[in-house]
Design a protein around this motif. Structure first.
Motif, PDB file in Angstrom:
ATOM      1  N   THR A 378     -29.011   9.011 -34.388  1.00  0.00           N
ATOM      2  CA  THR A 378     -28.130   8.884 -33.229  1.00  0.00           C
ATOM      3  C   THR A 378     -28.260   7.505 -32.589  1.00  0.00           C
ATOM      4  OG1 THR A 378     -28.013  11.235 -32.735  1.00  0.00           O
ATOM      5  CG2 THR A 378     -27.766   9.743 -30.874  1.00  0.00           C
ATOM      6  N   TRP A 382     -25.211   4.855 -32.475  1.00  0.00           N
ATOM      7  CA  TRP A 382     -24.727   4.427 -31.156  1.00  0.00           C
ATOM      8  C   TRP A 382     -24.726   2.897 -31.063  1.00  0.00           C
ATOM      9  CZ3 TRP A 382     -27.232   2.099 -26.874  1.00  0.00           C
ATOM     10  CH2 TRP A 382     -26.512   2.168 -25.662  1.00  0.00           C
ATOM     11  N   THR A 409     -16.227  19.306 -31.838  1.00  0.00           N
ATOM     12  CA  THR A 409     -16.529  17.880 -31.926  1.00  0.00           C
ATOM     13  C   THR A 409     -15.348  17.062 -31.402  1.00  0.00           C
ATOM     14  OG1 THR A 409     -17.963  18.307 -33.818  1.00  0.00           O
ATOM     15  CG2 THR A 409     -17.219  16.038 -33.519  1.00  0.00           C
ATOM     16  N   ALA A 412     -15.404  17.213 -27.646  1.00  0.00           N
ATOM     17  CA  ALA A 412     -16.464  16.369 -27.080  1.00  0.00           C
ATOM     18  C   ALA A 412     -16.079  14.896 -27.172  1.00  0.00           C
ATOM     19  CB  ALA A 412     -17.778  16.634 -27.804  1.00  0.00           C
ATOM     20  N   ASP A 421     -19.313   5.888 -27.199  1.00  0.00           N
ATOM     21  CA  ASP A 421     -19.866   7.240 -27.032  1.00  0.00           C
ATOM     22  C   ASP A 421     -19.144   8.247 -27.930  1.00  0.00           C
ATOM     23  OD1 ASP A 421     -21.520   6.147 -25.210  1.00  0.00           O
ATOM     24  OD2 ASP A 421     -20.914   7.380 -23.501  1.00  0.00           O
ATOM     25  N   ALA A 424     -20.511   7.854 -31.346  1.00  0.00           N
ATOM     26  CA  ALA A 424     -21.890   8.369 -31.402  1.00  0.00           C
ATOM     27  C   ALA A 424     -21.871   9.891 -31.482  1.00  0.00           C
ATOM     28  CB  ALA A 424     -22.674   7.901 -30.177  1.00  0.00           C
ATOM     29  N   LEU A 425     -20.944  10.515 -30.764  1.00  0.00           N
ATOM     30  CA  LEU A 425     -20.823  11.976 -30.858  1.00  0.00           C
ATOM     31  C   LEU A 425     -20.388  12.401 -32.257  1.00  0.00           C
ATOM     32  CD1 LEU A 425     -19.261  12.569 -27.358  1.00  0.00           C
ATOM     33  CD2 LEU A 425     -21.252  13.827 -28.239  1.00  0.00           C
ATOM     34  N   SER A 428     -23.219  12.082 -34.598  1.00  0.00           N
ATOM     35  CA  SER A 428     -24.326  12.994 -34.289  1.00  0.00           C
ATOM     36  C   SER A 428     -23.921  14.447 -34.451  1.00  0.00           C
ATOM     37  CB  SER A 428     -24.790  12.779 -32.838  1.00  0.00           C
ATOM     38  OG  SER A 428     -25.172  11.442 -32.641  1.00  0.00           O
ATOM     39  N   SER A 429     -22.682  14.689 -34.886  1.00  0.00           N
ATOM     40  CA  SER A 429     -22.235  16.075 -35.008  1.00  0.00           C
ATOM     41  C   SER A 429     -22.884  16.721 -36.224  1.00  0.00           C
ATOM     42  CB  SER A 429     -20.705  16.117 -35.151  1.00  0.00           C
ATOM     43  OG  SER A 429     -20.331  15.536 -36.391  1.00  0.00           O
TER      44      SER A 429
END
Lengths: 435, 400
Positions: A378, A382, A409, A412, A421, A424-425, A428-429
């Motif tokens: 992550t 990011w 996802t 989000a 961001d 990054a989500l 990171s999913s």
């Protein structure tokens, strides 16, 4: 068959800038049946690497001034290829087989030849005959250096009698255990010792014009040897015959079938799947192209998310999703895509070409999903997402994951406060952690 | 299923990953007086005859004269351990501990298995069982610790990276890796944790990772070297120091596992062993320094998957063998002697004509420490080491 599950399972992650790809069995088969499209620039062959090593030793140079540039050029061109390849299935096979026949920079002084080893001993054979790859690997100076066979001497050979030196069983043991039969093949310590004797004399001529493999008859243990109940003649021919015997042994086929199914289908290979791949290998005399295609045809091949991405898979998939890579990376340019990828491999726990042990890197979820591993992913994703200045992150998400992208996802990402961001989500999913 | 996993460890920041070492911690925080236990896995098979050399054995010179160091008292010679054994000179720190009665080498130990495969043997060493299991004996020991769970979440702590099999299992185990320089903000982390909440693999990992980072950052920041001091400790020592600081924190873990590689000396062993032995020696000193007074409550067990051939091979090294040495270190160790039963090195005394014969089961050593030091109940030992019953060896630690 679930299309996007397959592109990520069998490849290195979809590129964000590629035209929508009809993912089909034909597309995968075409990568195997057609020629290898990879082109490598700025690199030579094994002999060039050995000459650099020889010159450094002769001139007592410090700091690897001749070998280092060779390694850097290999890293740049090979990682560029990984980022850009349009034959991702073929490319995954190359890295799979390299890992099966691991060479690691941690041992054996192979920095100048490791890239050439991959291009010369592994790559040409990934859709060919397993026994041919085995022979190419076992004769390659990189393997002879990495697993210490270059200095193994038959105790009763002329060289052995004179120098009182003798066997080193490292290569013989790892070849039986990891490369071919596996312990399930039922070999004994006597087989290991005997195979080591068979391989005495398989060494490297560093003095030749073009240094490379040599069979030193003076270091070869005299006499016939018995391996797994088979008798092999004295001489180089004995080793070649032994490798053909091992390379086509049913236990070897079972072992590599297990490895293939474990890498491509599931951390816990189903006996039915292993038996199927082993049968294809048996019927085709070890044809790896046929075995690879049979993997695609397994019932679970298209089930999404069956394999957790190792750090190499993950970092490469992120950079491909972000369409990174393009003009060739300069070997010394620390901002070049290949260097960013190299740093990611190390930072995420899988530094390039440095597997801890001769069995290579794990491809199982349990080995890569510790808390610190995921936080490192992550944090890295990011930081790299900070450099993305344009485009809609949701387009990246759809291109990278297709139907595997979850609604949660997407929601989000929509609520994220910045492009960085949102990416990054995505990275990171849970669905992006898998292939 | 032979080639299951290799604990590849890593996961540390880039500059740490090449160091062949890693660290993971576990164990519930109890009280400050809790016993501490640290396991160090020496991956790659340490030559016990080189680390603790029976220079007094009349047969050793015939097998490996090319590998023998000078006798104690000579330049570059062994460090004497009571007249029969000598310690490798790269282990000077361990020798000082021996002098203080805090170091106990045990010779001719081996696991319960007879495998010369690194990979099988490491798995069995860490499982402590006759078959490959999904959990390690140290995790099962943590689960059996008296008073575990006094903290609300029963959560061990986490330093480290990938958890070695030794510490995997049902008891919560954290991992620690030195954090990078830039992070997303806490709000983004919590959205990421929520996004993964229902996933069986990534859900717990993110949750525990963030919790561990909150804890470890506060401990590690306090102990960070002054910026610009310019000195960077070697990775294994740095991990040992981190382990010591975590283990001594009031609400920290009580059990840690580290690993260090570099022992697979098939070639030029005399030169190649100095590096990893020196790292081990400095690492133990760093651990001791960071533990401070808690060193007196600590037992460290350093163990390897098997030994190496008694005879030197054809390339100045040794090949895969059977019995080897294990080390117990710490203020709680009843040391200053060499334990175990010496099997001898006459040809007819060797195991399969080539290896040091095993006389002590490594699991019996571990069981003795778990019972006498950590207070693991005798009844739990059978779960920790399944299979044929293991008789714990007593007298390895000072019982208060």
């Amino acid at each position: 068959m679930q299309p996007f599950g397959v592109v990520n399972r069998f490849g290195w992650g979809a590129r964000g800038d590629a035209p929508p790809q009809e993912v089909s069995r034909d597309w995968l088969a075409g990568q195997i049946q057609g020629p290898d499209a990879a082109r490598f620039i700025g690199v030579g062959d094994t002999a060039d690497g050995l000459i650099a090593l020889r010159t450094q030793r002769k001139e007592k140079m410090k700091g690897d001034p001749l070998v280092k540039p060779i390694l850097h050029a290999e890293i740049a061109t090979q990682l560029d290829n990984l980022l850009l390849t349009e034959q991702p299935f073929r490319e995954r096979l190359v890295w799979f087989w390299f890992n099966h026949f691991t060479i690691s920079l941690r041992q054996g002084n192979t920095h100048g030849v490791i890239g050439a080893y991959m291009r010369e001993a592994i790559r040409p054979h990934v859709t060919g005959c397993f026994a041919d790859m085995l022979l190419a690997v076992m004769r390659h100076p990189a393997m002879l250096m990495y697993l210490d066979n270059a200095g193994s001497i038959g105790p009763d050979s002329p060289a052995g009698r004179k120098s009182h030196r003798g066997l080193n069983e490292n290569l013989a043991r790892e070849c039986l255990e990891l490369h071919t039969l596996s312990p399930a093949g039922g070999y004994s310590q006597a087989d290991v010792t005997s195979f080591a004797a068979i391989l005495t004399g398989w060494s490297i001529d560093m003095q030749a014009d073009r240094p490379g493999f040599v069979f030193h008859a003076r270091a070869h243990e005299p006499g016939r040897k018995t391996l797994m109940g088979q008798v092999f003649p004295e001489g180089e021919e004995g080793g070649v015959e032994a490798l053909h015997f091992l390379g086509a042994h049913p236990a070897t086929y079972r072992h590599i079938a297990t490895q293939l199914v474990g890498h491509f289908i599931s951390d816990t290979p189903a006996p039915r799947d292993v038996a199927r791949i082993a049968a294809v290998l048996q019927e085709s005399d070890g044809n790896l192209g046929a075995a690879s295609l049979a993997l695609v045809d397994l019932p679970d091949a298209g089930r999404p998310g069956g394999k957790f991405r190792a750090p190499m898979d993950y970092a490469t998939a992120v950079m491909r999703a972000l369409s990174m890579g393009g003009p060739p990376s300069g070997p010394e340019d620390s901002h070049a895509p290949a260097h960013i990828l190299l740093g990611a491999f190390a930072g995420l726990g899988q530094p390039l070409w440095t597997a801890p042990l001769p069995n290579g890197w794990s491809d199982r979820a349990a080995d890569w999903s510790a808390p610190a591993d995921l936080l490192a992913r992550t944090d890295w994703a990011w930081r790299i997402a900070a450099h993305v200045r344009s485009g809609d992150p949701l387009d990246v998400a759809h291109a990278a994951l297709g139907p595997a992208l979850r609604r949660q996802t997407v929601l989000a990402m929509r609520q994220a406060g910045s492009r960085q961001d949102a990416l990054a989500l995505l990275f990171s999913s849970p669905e992006f952690q898998r292939r | 299923m032979m080639i299951r996993r290799r604990s590849a460890l890593l996961g540390l920041a880039a500059s740490w990953t090449l160091g062949r070492s890693s660290l993971a911690l576990a164990g519930s925080g109890g009280g400050p007086d809790d016993p501490r236990f640290v396991a160090i896995v020496l991956r790659g098979a340490l030559d016990g005859l080189a680390a603790v050399t029976p220079y007094g054995d009349p047969d050793i010179a015939a097998h490996r004269s090319g590998l023998l160091l000078p006798q104690p008292g000579q330049e570059g010679g062994l460090l004497d351990l009571g007249g029969f054994y000598g310690l490798h000179p790269a282990l000077a720190g361990l020798h000082a501990l021996y002098g203080a009665g805090q170091m106990l080498p045990i010779h001719a130990v081996a696991g319960h298995y007879r495998s010369r495969s690194h990979f099988e043997a490491q798995d069995y060493l860490e499982c402590g069982a006759d078959q490959r299991m999904d959990s390690g004996w140290l995790n099962r020991a943590v689960a059996a610790l008296p008073g575990r769970g006094r903290r609300p979440d029963g959560y061990g702590l986490a330093l480290g990276l990938s958890v070695p099999l030794l510490l995997r299992g049902s008891a919560p185990v954290g991992t620690f890796a030195p954090a990078g320089s830039q992070h997303p903000d806490p709000a983004l982390y919590s959205r990421i944790a929520a996004l993964n909440a229902s996933d069986p693999v990534t859900g717990p990992a993110f949750r525990d990772g963030l919790k561990a980072r909150g804890f470890s950052d506060s401990v590690m920041d306090a102990a960070a070297p002054a910026p610009g001091s310019g000195h960077r400790p070697e990775p294994f020592s740095a991990l040992c120091a981190a382990a010591g600081r975590m283990l001594t924190a009031p609400d920290g873990p009580r059990v840690a596992a580290l690993e260090i590689g570099g022992w697979d000396t098939h070639e030029a062993q005399v030169g190649r062993l100095k590096g990893p032995l020196g790292q081990l020696d400095r690492g133990v000193q760093a651990l001791r320094g960071a533990l401070g007074a808690d060193w007196n409550r600590t037992v460290v067990l350093a163990m390897t998957e098997f030994g190496r051939t008694v005879r030197m091979n054809g390339t100045g090294g040794t090949d895969h063998g059977t019995a080897t040495v294990a080390f117990l270190m710490g203020g709680a160790v009843a040391g200053g002697r060499v334990g175990g039963t010496w099997p001898g090195l006459r040809q007819d005394q060797l195991f399969e004509n080539r290896d040091l014969a095993p006389t002590t089961d490594l699991r019996a050593v571990a069981a003795g420490v778990l019972h006498d030091h950590l207070g693991v109940a005798r009844g739990a030992l059978a779960r920790i080491f399944p299979g044929p019953q293991v008789q714990p060896i007593h007298g390895l630690v000072r019982v208060a």
